[in-house]
Design a protein around this motif. Structure first.
Motif, PDB file in Angstrom:
ATOM      1  N   GLU A  31       0.820  -1.208   0.000  1.00  0.00           N
ATOM      2  CA  GLU A  31       0.000   0.000   0.000  1.00  0.00           C
ATOM      3  C   GLU A  31       0.858   1.264   0.000  1.00  0.00           C
ATOM      4  O   GLU A  31       0.568   2.235  -0.691  1.00  0.00           O
ATOM      5  N   GLN A  32       1.952   1.273   0.766  1.00  0.00           N
ATOM      6  CA  GLN A  32       2.845   2.418   0.814  1.00  0.00           C
ATOM      7  C   GLN A  32       3.543   2.628  -0.526  1.00  0.00           C
ATOM      8  O   GLN A  32       3.658   3.762  -1.005  1.00  0.00           O
ATOM      9  N   ALA A  33       4.026   1.550  -1.136  1.00  0.00           N
ATOM     10  CA  ALA A  33       4.718   1.652  -2.419  1.00  0.00           C
ATOM     11  C   ALA A  33       3.781   2.176  -3.506  1.00  0.00           C
ATOM     12  O   ALA A  33       4.177   3.010  -4.326  1.00  0.00           O
ATOM     13  N   VAL A  34       2.542   1.713  -3.503  1.00  0.00           N
ATOM     14  CA  VAL A  34       1.559   2.171  -4.492  1.00  0.00           C
ATOM     15  C   VAL A  34       1.253   3.650  -4.273  1.00  0.00           C
ATOM     16  O   VAL A  34       1.230   4.443  -5.211  1.00  0.00           O
ATOM     17  N   ALA A  35       1.055   4.063  -3.019  1.00  0.00           N
ATOM     18  CA  ALA A  35       0.741   5.454  -2.700  1.00  0.00           C
ATOM     19  C   ALA A  35       1.893   6.384  -3.070  1.00  0.00           C
ATOM     20  O   ALA A  35       1.670   7.494  -3.563  1.00  0.00           O
ATOM     21  N   GLN A  41       3.788   6.184  -5.523  1.00  0.00           N
ATOM     22  CA  GLN A  41       3.784   6.382  -6.968  1.00  0.00           C
ATOM     23  C   GLN A  41       2.569   7.190  -7.423  1.00  0.00           C
ATOM     24  O   GLN A  41       2.371   7.406  -8.610  1.00  0.00           O
ATOM     25  N   GLY A  42       1.746   7.622  -6.473  1.00  0.00           N
ATOM     26  CA  GLY A  42       0.567   8.410  -6.803  1.00  0.00           C
ATOM     27  C   GLY A  42      -0.572   7.581  -7.376  1.00  0.00           C
ATOM     28  O   GLY A  42      -1.454   8.112  -8.045  1.00  0.00           O
ATOM     29  N   LEU A  43      -0.557   6.287  -7.105  1.00  0.00           N
ATOM     30  CA  LEU A  43      -1.586   5.379  -7.628  1.00  0.00           C
ATOM     31  C   LEU A  43      -2.547   4.989  -6.513  1.00  0.00           C
ATOM     32  O   LEU A  43      -2.209   5.065  -5.334  1.00  0.00           O
ATOM     33  N   THR A  44      -3.729   4.577  -6.900  1.00  0.00           N
ATOM     34  CA  THR A  44      -4.695   4.030  -5.948  1.00  0.00           C
ATOM     35  C   THR A  44      -5.207   2.703  -6.488  1.00  0.00           C
ATOM     36  O   THR A  44      -5.326   2.526  -7.695  1.00  0.00           O
ATOM     37  N   LEU A  45      -5.491   1.797  -5.599  1.00  0.00           N
ATOM     38  CA  LEU A  45      -6.047   0.505  -5.983  1.00  0.00           C
ATOM     39  C   LEU A  45      -7.563   0.563  -5.868  1.00  0.00           C
ATOM     40  O   LEU A  45      -8.093   1.169  -4.937  1.00  0.00           O
ATOM     41  N   PRO A  46      -8.276  -0.057  -6.818  1.00  0.00           N
ATOM     42  CA  PRO A  46      -9.744  -0.051  -6.725  1.00  0.00           C
ATOM     43  C   PRO A  46     -10.212  -0.919  -5.559  1.00  0.00           C
ATOM     44  O   PRO A  46      -9.503  -1.822  -5.114  1.00  0.00           O
TER      45      PRO A  46
END
Length: 57
Positions: free
Chosen positions: A6-10, A12-17
């Motif tokens: 979750e931290q790595a995705v955030a 990168q400015g991305l969000t998971l559905p």
């Protein structure tokens, strides 16, 4: 300390559905010997099915 997914995705400015609500009571797969059978796997975003229709149709 390692990052969570979750931290790595955030970072990168991305969000998971959000995880969609199942549309039925079924197992997503079953195995018979060396064969794997898939069932009910659909592509959804925001509760809408993105690619409706028959396979090969």
């Amino acid at each position: 300390m390692s990052k969570t997914i979750e931290q790595a995705v955030a970072e990168q400015g991305l969000t998971l559905p959000a995880i969609p609500t199942p549309r039925g009571l079924f197992l997503p797969w079953s195995r018979l010997g060396s064969q794997l059978f898939l069932a009910g796997q659909i592509c959804e975003r925001g509760g809408d099915v993105l690619y409706p229709g028959k396979v090969g149709g």
